[in-house]
Design an enzyme around this catalytic site. Sequence first.
Site, PDB file in Angstrom:
ATOM      1  N   LYS A 191      36.215 -10.031 -50.001  1.00 50.80           N
ATOM      2  CA  LYS A 191      35.508 -10.132 -48.725  1.00 50.80           C
ATOM      3  C   LYS A 191      34.137  -9.482 -48.875  1.00 50.80           C
ATOM      4  O   LYS A 191      34.030  -8.409 -49.467  1.00 50.80           O
ATOM      5  CB  LYS A 191      36.320  -9.363 -47.682  1.00 50.80           C
ATOM      6  CG  LYS A 191      36.381  -9.994 -46.326  1.00 50.80           C
ATOM      7  CD  LYS A 191      37.271  -9.171 -45.411  1.00 50.80           C
ATOM      8  CE  LYS A 191      36.808  -9.307 -43.986  1.00 50.80           C
ATOM      9  NZ  LYS A 191      37.406  -8.271 -43.132  1.00 50.80           N
ATOM     10  N   HIS A 244      31.939  -9.067 -46.123  1.00 50.18           N
ATOM     11  CA  HIS A 244      31.503  -8.436 -44.867  1.00 50.18           C
ATOM     12  C   HIS A 244      32.564  -7.436 -44.416  1.00 50.18           C
ATOM     13  O   HIS A 244      33.546  -7.234 -45.126  1.00 50.18           O
ATOM     14  CB  HIS A 244      31.274  -9.510 -43.807  1.00 50.18           C
ATOM     15  CG  HIS A 244      32.511 -10.285 -43.512  1.00 50.18           C
ATOM     16  ND1 HIS A 244      32.956 -11.316 -44.338  1.00 50.18           N
ATOM     17  CD2 HIS A 244      33.426 -10.172 -42.536  1.00 50.18           C
ATOM     18  CE1 HIS A 244      34.084 -11.794 -43.841  1.00 50.18           C
ATOM     19  NE2 HIS A 244      34.393 -11.121 -42.750  1.00 50.18           N
TER      20      HIS A 244
END
Length: 237
Positions: free
Chosen positions: A115, A117
């Site tokens: 991921k 963010h």
Amino acid sequence: SGTTLAPYKAEFLQAALDGGILKFGSFELKSKRISPYFFNAGDFYTAKLQSAVGTAFAKAIIEARTQFAGFEFDVVFGPAYKGIPLATLTNLKLGELDPAAHADTLCSFDRKEAKTHGEGGSIVGAPLKGKKVLIIDDVVTAGTAKREAIDKIRKEGGIVAGIVVAVDRQEKLTPPDGDDSKPMPSAMGELRKELGAPVFAIITLDDIIEGVKQKSLVSAEAVKDIEEYRTKYKASD
Ligand code: OMP
């Protein structure tokens, strides 16, 4: 004849048969071998079966702690996707069955895609840095999936403390020339040597054959097919 399976192994085998997790027929494996049996850990999706699988992993681990001197771990880690519920259920049951040793044992898993963010990173749950990590997963045939998990844990700064899977198919690796008639070691045996750590299963193919024979749960024909498959692909170790 033959030895009796430990109660936790026999109970797990029974649950896997009752739940249709262990199936008999004709199945193509990742390795392209055609197998007369298949174990699908994705099918542990009722509360009863989840309890059975978590309990069996926890008991296998508690048993292994008495067998392997110095076997200890801080985190149980389940590789995405199938390892995620297995590690979670195992950690829950470890804490229930042996709270003195495991009430504070940690749990985590990885994402298939990192991921970029929010909290970021590729690990969900306990950070692995500096921790002894026990990998929990479904099945070992050639061991490819487990090698990916080992690499990922090391990249995060974790130390691989061992591997436990539901089923060790005890199959020989394919040699570079592809000649499957040669004697070859098993993936579990090679991982054990490489890691110098406990690498074990709740049940092996030998346990499955032993168990289904004793209980006449499966047709004689299916048992014969599995025994032939074992003869053809059994590893040398
Ligand atoms: P290796 O990575 O070759 O060890 O294969 C293990 C993987 O194959 C498992 O993680 C499963 O995705 C799948 N598999 C099963 O789930 N059950 C089986 O009985 C056999 C296999 C397999 O394809 O060998």
